[in-house]
Design an enzyme around this catalytic site. Structure first.
Site, PDB file in Angstrom:
ATOM      1  N   GLU A  51       9.075   7.190  30.486  1.00  0.00           N
ATOM      2  CA  GLU A  51       7.847   8.033  29.949  1.00  0.00           C
ATOM      3  C   GLU A  51       7.715   8.999  28.371  1.00  0.00           C
ATOM      4  O   GLU A  51       7.230   8.879  27.713  1.00  0.00           O
ATOM      5  CB  GLU A  51       6.593   7.926  30.626  1.00  0.00           C
ATOM      6  CG  GLU A  51       5.892   6.169  31.316  1.00  0.00           C
ATOM      7  CD  GLU A  51       7.126   6.775  32.069  1.00  0.00           C
ATOM      8  OE1 GLU A  51       6.344   5.465  33.042  1.00  0.00           O
ATOM      9  OE2 GLU A  51       7.568   7.184  33.075  1.00  0.00           O
ATOM     10  N   PHE A 113      -3.680   5.930  45.871  1.00  0.00           N
ATOM     11  CA  PHE A 113      -2.020   5.550  45.028  1.00  0.00           C
ATOM     12  C   PHE A 113      -1.779   5.981  43.882  1.00  0.00           C
ATOM     13  O   PHE A 113      -2.801   5.453  43.079  1.00  0.00           O
ATOM     14  CB  PHE A 113      -1.266   4.415  46.081  1.00  0.00           C
ATOM     15  CG  PHE A 113      -0.122   3.673  44.687  1.00  0.00           C
ATOM     16  CD1 PHE A 113       0.530   4.384  45.581  1.00  0.00           C
ATOM     17  CD2 PHE A 113       0.188   2.954  43.798  1.00  0.00           C
ATOM     18  CE1 PHE A 113       1.991   3.527  45.090  1.00  0.00           C
ATOM     19  CE2 PHE A 113       1.118   2.473  43.397  1.00  0.00           C
ATOM     20  CZ  PHE A 113       2.095   2.809  44.514  1.00  0.00           C
ATOM     21  N   GLN A 114      -0.970   6.745  43.248  1.00  0.00           N
ATOM     22  CA  GLN A 114      -0.317   6.852  42.084  1.00  0.00           C
ATOM     23  C   GLN A 114      -1.508   7.710  41.317  1.00  0.00           C
ATOM     24  O   GLN A 114      -1.743   8.018  40.485  1.00  0.00           O
ATOM     25  CB  GLN A 114       0.068   5.636  41.179  1.00  0.00           C
ATOM     26  CG  GLN A 114       0.984   5.300  41.704  1.00  0.00           C
ATOM     27  CD  GLN A 114       1.603   4.286  40.878  1.00  0.00           C
ATOM     28  OE1 GLN A 114       1.299   3.733  40.278  1.00  0.00           O
ATOM     29  NE2 GLN A 114       3.466   4.384  40.625  1.00  0.00           N
ATOM     30  N   LYS A 163      -8.846   2.514  36.346  1.00  0.00           N
ATOM     31  CA  LYS A 163      -8.826   1.169  35.468  1.00  0.00           C
ATOM     32  C   LYS A 163      -9.712   0.190  35.186  1.00  0.00           C
ATOM     33  O   LYS A 163     -10.189  -0.936  34.537  1.00  0.00           O
ATOM     34  CB  LYS A 163      -7.701   0.153  37.012  1.00  0.00           C
ATOM     35  CG  LYS A 163      -6.859  -1.286  36.420  1.00  0.00           C
ATOM     36  CD  LYS A 163      -6.430  -1.039  38.150  1.00  0.00           C
ATOM     37  CE  LYS A 163      -5.302  -2.800  37.342  1.00  0.00           C
ATOM     38  NZ  LYS A 163      -4.686  -2.810  38.787  1.00  0.00           N
ATOM     39  N   MET A 468      24.938  26.579  24.102  1.00  0.00           N
ATOM     40  CA  MET A 468      23.396  27.910  23.118  1.00  0.00           C
ATOM     41  C   MET A 468      24.186  28.933  24.334  1.00  0.00           C
ATOM     42  O   MET A 468      24.118  30.246  24.564  1.00  0.00           O
ATOM     43  CB  MET A 468      22.287  27.224  23.010  1.00  0.00           C
ATOM     44  CG  MET A 468      21.778  28.695  21.917  1.00  0.00           C
ATOM     45  SD  MET A 468      21.966  29.739  21.094  1.00  0.00           S
ATOM     46  CE  MET A 468      21.845  28.473  19.397  1.00  0.00           C
TER      47      MET A 468
END
Length: 555
Positions: A51, A113-114, A163, A468
């Site tokens: 993602e 969940f999630q 959802k 760096m």
């Protein structure tokens, strides 16, 4: 007509002219992906490997095209994986709409969940965000999100959709997209007169052209102002390309890694004209010693930036392009300038330089790329030494040519951004200049580039260290190299080939041109070039932390 929430979302995206979405599916967005499948002839979905890659690709697409970039992820970890990309876009004022799935409304707040509070998490790094719990509000929210992302100072907007909302059915009424309102021109004629008078009377003026110039499409106005009044021009890192890097008035970048000519000119100037820039700490360093002899003029669309870091004598807030047009009309034309002559002499005395020997130098690699592409490629970068070498040694001619994470400094940005840039601008050669440390972070997106047959080039400046950070440890920490050696034996050529890309190894200066030519000739396959450079090659000039920008280390 009656549609589900998922279908309404897709129809609203089509209304907004969205043709490409970057994302990764999951449970909370299954209804949306089902609607996307049915709309595949209208909207192209690019399945990234992660993602974060989707967010960076949407960002690169937006920067390269000027359109709003769109990315999508599921709830929970999918949504949180977007956060770094959203923050990157926020810091650099990139228009983006991030769409996330959320658990059903009946499960909100129950540690389902999630489930994660993504609107709470992203509140500080978005222009605005929404959680959609009612399908009746969905269409208006999507339309509003695109307006907010584009108008004024652009930035990312997040839409979190439960959802059950994507499954619910309601009436959908198509609408013609509204155009973003132009920023009101709150600058008075007296303020324009005072600013023009200051420019006309200035003996040692300098223009700082920032990223806001490219965003506003005001590069032609900056060019006209500079040429009419013979004012030297410098840029921020984000402003690279907003003024031609080949022009005689261009002095190079300003600040921590600015040219000696620029930093001396700023320090001796009597009028400092900042346009579309925010006076970052990397530009001003010690604020009390920044442009100590100069009056400060600041032209910007965001009133919150004016006077935030530096006291301003001539604040001009509003649409940059319109302000500059009014200002140019009142600025006197100059035919010659002792100040320009002095700066020309500094440019002759203090050019950017590097050792010309038989060692493979990163500066040389970038110079050869510039010559072979005739300065016409889109360059993305990761973050580190390679980023600055690219900024210094590739002469950018146009806006939207240099895509880099300036504000957040996101290692792992460039590969995803190059994918988005190439899909948005298929007519352009796209090269991602990377360090080996940055490349490791999101190298999985090579699979995405291979899958979609994108002939992007990834040039790894491989010094086997975090370059760096090591440079700072060398210069400012007495050579204590703590955790900066990343020589883990990774074979990047073999890695590229494992993904299905072309791998090229370069170890000598005489191999550089052949490698670039082979890579640039690729039609549908990404190319990874592993340039083996010395771990102690450093970026110069550099201003030590807390010093005045005129107190730079040259070598």
């Amino acid at each position: 007509m009656k549609l589900t929430g998922a279908q309404i979302l897709i129809e609203c995206l089509k209304e907004q002219g969205v043709d490409t979405i970057f994302g990764f599916p999951g449970g909370a967005v299954l209804n949306i992906y089902d609607a996307l499948f049915k709309a595949k002839d209208d909207i192209r979905h690019i399945l990234t490997s992660h993602e974060q890659g989707a967010a960076h690709a949407a960002d690169g697409y937006a920067r390269a095209t000027g359109k709003v970039g769109v990315c999508i992820a599921t709830s929970g970890p999918g949504a949180t994986n977007l956060v770094t990309g959203i923050a990157t876009a926020y810091m650099d004022s990139v228009p983006m709409v991030a769409i996330t799935g959320q658990v059903p409304t009946t499960l909100l707040g129950k540690d389902s969940f999630q489930e994660v509070d993504i609107t709470g998490i992203t509140m500080p790094i978005t222009k605005h965000n929404y959680i959609v719990k009612d399908v009746e509000r969905l269409a208006d929210i999507v339309r509003e999100a695109f307006i907010i992302a584009k108008e004024g100072r652009p930035g990312p907007v997040l839409i979190d959709i439960c959802k059950d909302v994507t499954a619910a059915v309601t009436e959908y009424v198509p609408k013609v997209p509204k155009k973003p309102e132009e920023a009101s021109l709150g600058v008075t004629e007296d303020e324009i007169d005072a600013a023009a008078d200051a420019i006309n009377k200035a003996k040692r003026p300098i223009i700082l052209s920032g990223g806001g110039v490219s965003i506003a499409g005001a590069n032609e106005e900056v060019f006209e102002l500079a040429n009419k009044a013979l004012i030297p021009v410098t840029t921020t890192l984000m402003g690279i390309g907003s003024f031609p890097g080949t022009h005689e008035l261009f002095t190079g970048m300003v600040g921590m890694h600015g040219t000696k000519t620029t930093n001396m000119a700023v320090s001796e100037s009597d009028l400092f004209i900042a346009i579309g820039a925010r006076f970052s700490d990397r530009v001003i360093s010690d604020v009390n010693r920044f442009a100590p002899n100069a009056k400060i003029m600041h032209i910007d669309i965001d009133p919150a930036e004016v006077g935030k870091n530096v006291a301003v004598d001539y604040p001009l807030v509003g649409n940059i392009k319109k302000i500059l047009k009014r200002l140019i009309a009142k600025v006197e034309k100059k035919e010659q300038s002792d100040w320009k002559n002095k700066i020309d002499e500094w440019k002759r005395l203090y050019p950017l330089k590097y050792p010309k020997d038989d060692v493979l130098r990163p500066n040389y690699i970038v110079e050869r790329l510039y010559e072979l592409t005739k300065g016409d490629a889109i360059i993305t970068t990761e973050v580190g030494q390679h980023q600055i070498w690219a900024a210094q040694f590739y002469k950018f001619k146009s806006p939207r040519q240099f895509l880099s994470s300036g504000g957040l400094g996101t290692m792992g940005y460039g590969l995803g951004a190059s994918i988005g840039a190439k899909l948005g601008r298929p007519d352009k050669k796209v090269i991602n200049i990377a360090g080996d440390g940055s490349f490791r972070m999101n190298c999985n997106e090579l699979a995405t580039a291979v899958e979609y047959k994108l002939p992007i080039i990834i040039a790894i400046f491989n010094n086997h260290v975090l370059g760096m950070v090591r440079q700072w440890q060398n210069l400012f920490y007495d050579g204590r190299y703590s955790s900066t050696n990343i020589d883990r034996g990774t074979n990047f050529v073999a890695l590229a080939e494992a993904y299905g890309a072309i791998g090229i190894d370069v170890r000598k200066p005489e191999e550089v041109d052949e490698a670039w030519k082979k890579a640039l000739a690729s039609k549908d396959t990404p190319v990874v070039i592993n340039f083996e450079i010395d771990k102690d090659d450093k970026v110069f000039p550099i201003v030590p932390p807390g010093a005045a920008i005129s107190d730079l280390i040259e070598e």
